[in-house]
Motif scaffolding. Structure first.
Motif, mmCIF file in Angstrom:
data_model
loop_
_atom_site.group_PDB
_atom_site.id
_atom_site.type_symbol
_atom_site.label_atom_id
_atom_site.label_comp_id
_atom_site.label_asym_id
_atom_site.label_seq_id
_atom_site.Cartn_x
_atom_site.Cartn_y
_atom_site.Cartn_z
ATOM 1 N N LYS A 97 0.842 -1.189 0.000
ATOM 2 C CA LYS A 97 0.000 0.000 0.000
ATOM 3 C C LYS A 97 0.885 1.249 0.000
ATOM 4 O O LYS A 97 1.780 1.391 0.827
ATOM 5 N N ASN A 98 0.607 2.154 -0.943
ATOM 6 C CA ASN A 98 1.415 3.371 -1.018
ATOM 7 C C ASN A 98 0.568 4.632 -1.174
ATOM 8 O O ASN A 98 1.098 5.706 -1.442
ATOM 9 N N LYS A 99 -0.758 4.500 -1.013
ATOM 10 C CA LYS A 99 -1.637 5.664 -1.159
ATOM 11 C C LYS A 99 -2.767 5.588 -0.140
ATOM 12 O O LYS A 99 -3.192 4.491 0.254
ATOM 13 N N THR A 100 -3.269 6.753 0.251
ATOM 14 C CA THR A 100 -4.470 6.803 1.067
ATOM 15 C C THR A 100 -5.676 6.504 0.177
ATOM 16 O O THR A 100 -5.556 6.425 -1.053
ATOM 17 N N GLY A 101 -6.847 6.354 0.789
ATOM 18 C CA GLY A 101 -8.044 6.085 0.008
ATOM 19 C C GLY A 101 -8.343 7.180 -1.005
ATOM 20 O O GLY A 101 -8.685 6.904 -2.165
ATOM 21 N N CYS A 102 -8.194 8.434 -0.583
ATOM 22 C CA CYS A 102 -8.462 9.561 -1.485
ATOM 23 C C CYS A 102 -7.451 9.611 -2.629
ATOM 24 O O CYS A 102 -7.811 9.839 -3.786
ATOM 25 N N HIS A 103 -6.177 9.379 -2.281
ATOM 26 C CA HIS A 103 -5.139 9.398 -3.317
ATOM 27 C C HIS A 103 -5.332 8.248 -4.301
ATOM 28 O O HIS A 103 -5.126 8.406 -5.513
ATOM 29 N N GLY A 104 -5.738 7.089 -3.798
ATOM 30 C CA GLY A 104 -5.990 5.955 -4.666
ATOM 31 C C GLY A 104 -7.147 6.216 -5.619
ATOM 32 O O GLY A 104 -7.094 5.848 -6.797
ATOM 33 N N PHE A 105 -8.194 6.875 -5.104
ATOM 34 C CA PHE A 105 -9.334 7.229 -5.953
ATOM 35 C C PHE A 105 -8.899 8.201 -7.048
ATOM 36 O O PHE A 105 -9.216 8.008 -8.231
ATOM 37 N N GLY A 106 -8.161 9.234 -6.653
ATOM 38 C CA GLY A 106 -7.713 10.236 -7.628
ATOM 39 C C GLY A 106 -6.813 9.637 -8.694
ATOM 40 O O GLY A 106 -6.941 9.956 -9.880
#
Length: 226
Positions: free
Chosen positions: A140-149
Motif C-alpha cells: 500500500k502506497n496511497k491513502t483512500g483519497c489518493h488511490g481514488f484520484g
C-alpha cells in the motif's frame, strides 16, 4: 451529408402534415411523434459519426512525455493529450463528461464517460479499473483519497485515448513530432568534412546563399568563412 439532410427534411414535412390533420386519433398522433424522434435521433447519430471521422483525421500522434518510475515505462499525461487533442474534438462539436457508477468487480472503480455532440447524439463508455493504491510489489502506497484520484486519472486518460483512437508515440527528443521532420533533422546533423568543405567553397564563390545552406546544414559558426 446533403442527401441525408434532404431526406430528413422530407420526412419532417410529411410528419407535420399528418400532425395538422384533426381526424387523426391520439394513438396515431403519438406514433407520429415517436417517428419524428426516431428521425431526429438517426440524423443526429449520422452527424456524430461524421464529426468523429473528421476529428480523428485531424488528431496527430501524442508524444509519451512522462515516465512511470515503478515500471520504467513512458506514457502520455492527460494534460498533454488535452492540450493537443481537445481543441480538435471541441471544434467538431464533442464534449466529454466523466463520472462513476456501481462496479460489480470487487476492488475496482467503474469510470464512465458520456460523449455528447452538438447535433444531439450522445454515446456512453465505461471502464472498470482496479483501485490504484498499491505499488508494483503489492505494498500500500496511497491513502483512500489518493488511490481514488490516481484511478480516476488513469481511467480518464485511457478512455479519452480509446474514444478518439489517439495514437501514442515514443519520446520526442527534439520537439519535432512529425516523422518527416525527425528524418530531416537527422539528415541535417549528419555532417562530414567533405560536405563542410563543399559548403564553404560554395559560399566563398558566391554560388550559394548562406541562409539556405545554414538552414539545411544547421551550421552555427560561419563568420570566418567569408
Amino acid at each position: 451529408m446533403p442527401a441525408v439532410s434532404a431526406e430528413t427534411d422530407q420526412m419532417m414535412a410529411l410528419i407535420q402534415q399528418i400532425a395538422l390533420n384533426p381526424d387523426i386519433p391520439v394513438e396515431k398522433m403519438q406514433a407520429v411523434i415517436n417517428m419524428k424522434m426516431q428521425v431526429f435521433d438517426k440524423n443526429a447519430e449520422i452527424e456524430y459519426n461524421k464529426a468523429m471521422i473528421l476529428a480523428q483525421q485531424e488528431m496527430l500522434p501524442v508524444i509519451k512525455d512522462a515516465k512511470n518510475t515503478q515500471t520504467s515505462s513512458m506514457y502520455a499525461r492527460m494534460e498533454n493529450i488535452a492540450k493537443q487533442c481537445k481543441p480538435v474534438w471541441t471544434r467538431h462539436g464533442f464534449a466529454l463528461q466523466f463520472g462513476t457508477a456501481d462496479c460489480p468487480i470487487e476492488g475496482h472503480y467503474r469510470v464512465t464517460c458520456e460523449v455528447s455532440h452538438s447535433a444531439g447524439f450522445n454515446k456512453k463508455y465505461q471502464a472498470d479499473l482496479p483501485i490504484d493504491d498499491e505499488g508494483i510489489k503489492g505494498t500500500k502506497n496511497k491513502t483512500g483519497c489518493h488511490g481514488f484520484g490516481s484511478t480516476m486519472s488513469y481511467a480518464q486518460r485511457y478512455l479519452t485515448i480509446m474514444i478518439f483512437n489517439i495514437t501514442l508515440e515514443g519520446v520526442d527528443n527534439d520537439g519535432n513530432r512529425h516523422p518527416q521532420n525527425q528524418q530531416q533533422q537527422i539528415q541535417k546533423t549528419q555532417l562530414t568534412d567533405e560536405r563542410i568543405e563543399f559548403a564553404i567553397g560554395e559560399i566563398k564563390a558566391r554560388r550559394a546563399e548562406l541562409s539556405k545552406l545554414l538552414n539545411y546544414h544547421t551550421f552555427t559558426e560561419y563568420r570566418d568563412w567569408e
